[in-house]
Design an enzyme around this catalytic site. Structure first.
Site, PDB file in Angstrom:
ATOM      1  N   GLY A   1      -0.810  50.107 -45.391  1.00 54.13           N
ATOM      2  CA  GLY A   1       0.206  50.097 -44.338  1.00 54.13           C
ATOM      3  C   GLY A   1       1.365  49.150 -44.586  1.00 54.13           C
TER       4      GLY A   1
ATOM      5  N   ASN B   1       4.240  49.927 -45.778  1.00 54.63           N
ATOM      6  CA  ASN B   1       5.459  50.604 -45.305  1.00 54.63           C
ATOM      7  C   ASN B   1       5.528  50.643 -43.785  1.00 54.63           C
ATOM      8  OD1 ASN B   1       7.115  51.749 -47.663  1.00 54.63           O
ATOM      9  ND2 ASN B   1       4.991  52.138 -48.259  1.00 54.63           N
TER      10      ASN B   1
ATOM     11  N   MET C   1      -3.058  60.197 -45.822  1.00 56.74           N
ATOM     12  CA  MET C   1      -3.680  61.014 -46.867  1.00 56.74           C
ATOM     13  C   MET C   1      -4.301  62.288 -46.307  1.00 56.74           C
ATOM     14  SD  MET C   1      -2.893  59.124 -49.341  1.00 56.74           S
ATOM     15  CE  MET C   1      -3.854  59.565 -50.768  1.00 56.74           C
TER      16      MET C   1
ATOM     17  N   LEU D   1      -1.191  68.608 -44.058  1.00 58.80           N
ATOM     18  CA  LEU D   1      -1.011  69.081 -42.684  1.00 58.80           C
ATOM     19  C   LEU D   1      -0.787  70.590 -42.669  1.00 58.80           C
ATOM     20  CD1 LEU D   1       1.076  65.998 -41.804  1.00 58.80           C
ATOM     21  CD2 LEU D   1      -1.052  66.624 -40.660  1.00 58.80           C
TER      22      LEU D   1
ATOM     23  N   ASN E   1       7.926  62.287 -45.071  1.00 59.05           N
ATOM     24  CA  ASN E   1       6.859  61.681 -45.862  1.00 59.05           C
ATOM     25  C   ASN E   1       7.468  60.899 -47.025  1.00 59.05           C
ATOM     26  OD1 ASN E   1       4.145  61.239 -46.821  1.00 59.05           O
ATOM     27  ND2 ASN E   1       4.508  62.806 -48.374  1.00 59.05           N
TER      28      ASN E   1
ATOM     29  N   HIS F   1       6.761  59.477 -50.845  1.00 56.24           N
ATOM     30  CA  HIS F   1       5.889  59.807 -51.983  1.00 56.24           C
ATOM     31  C   HIS F   1       6.325  59.021 -53.230  1.00 56.24           C
ATOM     32  CE1 HIS F   1       2.927  62.304 -53.988  1.00 56.24           C
ATOM     33  NE2 HIS F   1       3.767  62.436 -54.988  1.00 56.24           N
TER      34      HIS F   1
ATOM     35  N   SER G   1      10.346  59.359 -53.520  1.00 62.25           N
ATOM     36  CA  SER G   1      11.036  60.399 -52.750  1.00 62.25           C
ATOM     37  C   SER G   1      10.684  60.276 -51.274  1.00 62.25           C
ATOM     38  CB  SER G   1      10.574  61.795 -53.193  1.00 62.25           C
ATOM     39  OG  SER G   1      10.685  61.955 -54.585  1.00 62.25           O
TER      40      SER G   1
ATOM     41  N   ASP H   1       3.314  67.916 -50.432  1.00 57.97           N
ATOM     42  CA  ASP H   1       4.484  67.190 -50.959  1.00 57.97           C
ATOM     43  C   ASP H   1       5.599  68.138 -51.411  1.00 57.97           C
ATOM     44  OD1 ASP H   1       3.160  64.715 -50.577  1.00 57.97           O
ATOM     45  OD2 ASP H   1       2.110  64.969 -52.462  1.00 57.97           O
TER      46      ASP H   1
HETATM   47  C1  GRF Z   1       2.999  54.639 -50.776  1.00 58.51           C
HETATM   48  O1  GRF Z   1       3.049  54.402 -52.149  1.00 58.51           O
HETATM   49  C2  GRF Z   1       3.519  56.021 -50.454  1.00 58.51           C
HETATM   50  O2  GRF Z   1       4.491  56.443 -51.346  1.00 58.51           O
HETATM   51  C3  GRF Z   1       2.265  56.854 -50.583  1.00 58.51           C
HETATM   52  O3  GRF Z   1       1.241  56.046 -50.075  1.00 58.51           O
HETATM   53  C4  GRF Z   1       1.567  54.686 -50.293  1.00 58.51           C
HETATM   54  C5  GRF Z   1       1.372  53.937 -49.018  1.00 58.51           C
HETATM   55  O4  GRF Z   1       1.508  52.557 -49.217  1.00 58.51           O
HETATM   56  N1  GRF Z   1       2.401  58.115 -49.871  1.00 58.51           N
HETATM   57  P1  GRF Z   1       1.330  51.549 -47.994  1.00 58.51           P
HETATM   58  O5  GRF Z   1      -0.015  51.843 -47.353  1.00 58.51           O
HETATM   59  O6  GRF Z   1       2.469  51.760 -47.063  1.00 58.51           O
HETATM   60  O7  GRF Z   1       1.359  50.181 -48.628  1.00 58.51           O
END
Ligand code: GRF
Length: 184
Positions: free
Chosen positions: A12, A14, A88, A91, A103, A105, A132, A141
């Site tokens: 988490g 991000n 993960m 959908l 999303n 990626h 992306s 994706d």
């Molecule tokens: C990120 O690298 C994102 O691109 C991928 O999952 C990861 C999540 O990272 N879909 P975090 O849990 O936000 O650290």
């Protein structure tokens, strides 16, 4: 302010970054949802007093029944846009027909769709790699790319590459979200 939901399954970082950059400034992160009861990111929701819903996928018989419940929760919180940040789950149209979602990626899509993209993209023959942000549809994706950020990976070991990917994600996702919030 627009009501946004963040969906995640793991660390988490991000999610935390969006809490620090945009929450209460450009949008309201009105709820956070995880399918993983052990996700580290749960702590960030508690820290910022964000309503957190743990919606474990395991008891659900099908992807569609899970998504039906997911959408119900999102509607209950009056969510206008979902941000998938390390969520993960693939959908189904049950979700995509009812929810606008983006999303993040860790590859230059359409290269390296699916899981383990970070590792696979590092090992790939291309000189350039990156990340992306794309619209979510029911393909893995595969929705339209909104924005990408790239860099040269040739001189990097895996650790510094991973750090650059994370830093790029923490820059690009708020930027894209901020742009979208002005348009929806
Ligand atoms: C990120 O690298 C994102 O691109 C991928 O999952 C990861 C999540 O990272 N879909 P975090 O849990 O936000 O650290």
């Amino acid at each position: 302010m627009k009501r946004v939901a963040v969906l995640f399954s793991g660390v988490g970082s991000n999610f935390l970054n969006l809490l620090e950059t945009l929450h209460t400034k450009e949008c309201t992160i009105a709820c956070a949802i995880t399918n993983n009861p052990e996700a580290e990111g749960i702590a960030h929701a508690k820290c910022y007093s964000i309503p957190l819903i743990i919606l474990n996928h395991k008891p659900f018989a099908s992807r569609k029944s899970y998504d039906t419940q997911l959408v119900k929760v999102l509607h209950a919180f009056e969510i206008e846009l979902c941000v998938l940040a390390g969520f993960m789950r693939i959908l189904t149209s049950v979700f995509t027909s009812q929810m606008k979602a983006i999303n993040l990626h860790p590859s230059l899509l359409p290269l390296y769709k699916g899981s383990n993209a970070l590792q696979r993209s590092f090992e790939g023959p291309e000189k350039e790699c990156g990340i992306s942000v794309h619209w979510v549809d029911e393909t893995l994706d595969g929705g339209a790319v909104i924005m990408q950020q790239k860099f040269d990976k040739t001189a990097l070991d895996f650790e510094s590459y991973e750090k650059k990917i994370k830093a790029a994600e923490h820059e690009l996702l708020p930027k894209v979200l901020s742009d979208i919030l002005k348009k929806i």
